[in-house]
Design an enzyme around this catalytic site. Structure first.
Site, PDB file in Angstrom:
ATOM      1  CB  CYS A 383      -1.009  -0.040   1.137  1.00 33.74           C
ATOM      2  SG  CYS A 383      -2.501   0.876   0.715  1.00 33.74           S
ATOM      3  CG  HIS A 510      -3.699  -3.598   2.962  1.00 32.10           C
ATOM      4  ND1 HIS A 510      -2.744  -3.142   3.844  1.00 32.10           N
ATOM      5  CD2 HIS A 510      -4.347  -2.510   2.500  1.00 32.10           C
ATOM      6  CE1 HIS A 510      -2.808  -1.820   3.903  1.00 32.10           C
ATOM      7  NE2 HIS A 510      -3.774  -1.410   3.101  1.00 32.10           N
ATOM      8  CD  GLU A 512      -1.241  -6.190   4.932  1.00 36.79           C
ATOM      9  OE1 GLU A 512      -1.038  -6.443   3.725  1.00 36.79           O
ATOM     10  OE2 GLU A 512      -1.419  -5.040   5.373  1.00 36.79           O
TER      11      GLU A 512
HETATM   12  N1  GLN Z   1      -1.983   6.743   2.788  1.00 32.01           N
HETATM   13  C1  GLN Z   1      -2.069   6.004   1.590  1.00 32.01           C
HETATM   14  C2  GLN Z   1      -3.429   6.161   0.920  1.00 32.01           C
HETATM   15  O1  GLN Z   1      -4.385   6.529   1.549  1.00 32.01           O
HETATM   16  C3  GLN Z   1      -1.759   4.525   1.822  1.00 32.01           C
HETATM   17  C4  GLN Z   1      -2.711   3.837   2.727  1.00 32.01           C
HETATM   18  C5  GLN Z   1      -2.198   2.527   3.268  1.00 32.01           C
HETATM   19  O2  GLN Z   1      -0.988   2.282   3.279  1.00 32.01           O
HETATM   20  N2  GLN Z   1      -3.095   1.683   3.759  1.00 32.01           N
HETATM   21  O3  GLN Z   1      -3.557   5.896  -0.253  1.00 32.01           O
END
Ligand code: GLN
Length: 536
Positions: A383, A510, A512
């Site tokens: 992410c 994600h 994970e």
């Molecule tokens: N802050 C980033 C976004 O909102 C990544 C979010 C995250 O790592 N879950 O796109």
């Protein structure tokens, strides 16, 4: 089909005794005996969901397939049971009040005074029974967050009292407490447990089973004492002793015959002998590694390990799969500077740059990504970690000097990571990100992700507002950072890779959240496999 049974798990004496692991372990045993089981967590705080909580408060926010932002215990439920959960599996006081108040505004209470009993407790009971009413589960295990005696958890305990009364043998309560060891006298002490059960009794609930967390074996005399003072059968006093890994707990509970005691209390037959062969196979691989590897987790919440719970568990699954012991090196992104980067990262076989929000720690993450790219160190960006890799590449390879995410610098001349179209104009913070599972199509035959997943269409969970800015796509491709996965409906870039690197993968989603004991996530497995490869 037998009627759904309900098991409530409460906690006493202190928090952090591991109610989630206990609930997951019991569920695992019952599942292995052929029952269909799910687990639900009730959280007594006023936030509608943990999505708006800082990870320092409650650890990781876990996201389900259906896009619910939930307590990290749901991650344990999925990892143990190998089944997905949903919004219905996590309810907070905020959510309960929100629905009661909205019913009140609709006039649903027909002019009655709306009160904790019966209106709040009825709403709690309704939420508990929702999972059982679908006909999908034989047993619903509901974990009540917090500790008995807290003001906040009173309405939940009251709902449990009522349900126990209404459902008779179809409901039961397991109370988890602590039996501390006093080194000065060399004794295990049961008084805190007795007090905690008294507190529960004051609130109208007699526990059926007591699980005692302990550092030492609890002998029969102590168990008899607890049974006598707390009105439970001797067989219903169970110990839960410290173990090297949480994945040992189901086996410990099996030794204590917890599953059999539960089935007897619920008047359910022992359907079949337990089959834990796959689970034991995992434990065997986990405990007999043939090699060791150093993996860095670069993040800004590293002081609180729970903030990256699912990543750590995914590494454990992937380590077992590769028969290797993973030493996690926690690296605070704020400590990475151009003059510290070598010292901090040079011993790593691979690094993960973690998810996150906001500006703090970004500079260090970018230095880490540059180090990985230039030194051929396997890089797994999750992410924000993917966004970091994109920003670093833009600045140092495409020479777009002030390139950034518009989250970090709204005025950047090169917003290589930008706010998603659907996010423009969103002002509420709660539950408004791109959340939950979306389809992703792998578009590069010759890519790490294609090899790792061994399929072309995948579904992965999201939690973000920003995305790769398509306007720069061609420039990136020309310079050697390739989108290898896209969302087929929107064309959003989901995965980037640098083919000319040992293993460099950034994912906007994600992975994970969906790694389980029986299904270690392919990307984690492939990341570790490649981090293990010696340089040619
Ligand atoms: N802050 C980033 C976004 O909102 C990544 C979010 C995250 O790592 N879950 O796109």
């Amino acid at each position: 089909m037998p009627e759904t049974r309900y098991i409530f798990v409460t906690g006493g004496v202190t928090s952090s005794l591991g109610k989630g692991i206990l609930a997951s372990s019991l569920a695992k045993l019952l599942q292995s005996r052929g029952y269909r089981v799910t687990i639900q967590k009730l959280d007594p705080y006023i936030n509608v969901d943990p999505g708006t909580l800082n990870p320092y408060e409650h650890g990781e926010c876990y996201v389900t397939d259906d896009g619910a932002e939930t307590d990290l215990d749901l991650g344990h439920y999925e990892r143990f049971l190998n089944e997905t959960t949903s919004q219905a599996n996590n309810v907070t006081t905020g959510r309960i009040y929100q629905s009661v108040i909205s019913k009140e505004r609709h006039g649903d209470y027909l002019g009655k005074t709306v009160q904790i009993i019966p209106h709040i407790t009825d709403e709690i009971k309704r939420r508990i029974k929702i999972l059982g009413s679908k006909g999908k589960y034989d047993i619903v295990i509901t974990e009540i967050g917090g500790t008995v005696g807290d003001i906040e958890s009173l309405p939940y305990i009251e709902a449990v009292r009522q349900l126990k009364w209404e459902l008779g043998t179809k409901a039961m309560v397991i109370h988890l407490t602590l039996v501390p060891y006093l080194a000065a006298t060399g004794e295990l002490k049961t008084k805190p447990t007795q007090h905690s059960v008294k507190k529960l009794l004051e609130e109208g609930v007699q526990p059926d089973i007591l699980v005692l967390r302990t550092e030492y074996d609890i002998d029969i005399t102590v168990r008899k004492k607890v049974a006598l003072f707390c009105n439970v059968a001797l067989e219903a006093v169970v110990q839960s002793i410290n173990v090297p890994t949480i994945y040992d707990v189901p086996l410990k509970m099996l030794e204590e015959k917890l599953d059999l005691t539960v089935l007897k209390k619920l008047d359910l037959p022992i359907k079949r002998n337990l089959d834990l062969s796959a689970w034991n196979g995992f434990l065997n691989r986990l405990k007999n590694p043939t090699k060791t590897i150093e993996i860095g987790i670069v993040g800004k919440y590293v002081e609180l390990r729970d903030a990256y719970k699912s990543i750590v568990e995914s590494l454990i699954h992937a380590g077992a799969e590769n028969r290797c012991q993973i030493n996690v090196n926690w690296i605070h992104s704020e400590t990475i500077k151009s003059n510290t980067v070598n010292d901090l990262l040079s011993n790593l076989n691979g690094m993960i740059v973690a998810p996150g929000f906001g500006h703090r720690g970004m500079a260090g993450k970018i230095i880490a990504a540059k180090y990985a790219r230039e030194n051929n160190v396997p890089y797994f960006g999750i992410c924000l970690g993917m966004q970091v890799a994109v920003i670093e590449f833009a600045r140092n390879v495409l020479n777009l000097e002030a390139a950034d995410s518009s989250e970090m610098n709204p005025k950047t001349p090169y917003p290589v990571i930008d706010l998603m179209e659907e996010q423009k104009g969103v002002t509420d913070f709660g539950g408004t990100m791109r959340l939950g599972a979306y389809e992703c199509r792998i578009i590069e035959e010759n890519s790490n992700v294609r090899r790792a997943y061994n399929k072309l269409t995948i579904h992965e969970r999201h939690r973000h507002r920003y995305e790769f800015n398509d306007n720069y796509k061609e420039q990136f491709i020309k310079a050697g950072m390739i989108p290898t996965g896209i969302n087929p409906d929107t064309d959003l870039v989901e995965i980037i890779e640098i083919p000319d690197h040992k293993w460099f993968v950034g994912v906007q989603f994600h992975p994970e959240y969906s790694s389980t004991v029986l299904n270690p996530h392919p990307l984690f497995v492939d990341f570790i496999k490649n981090s293990l490869l010696e340089e040619e």
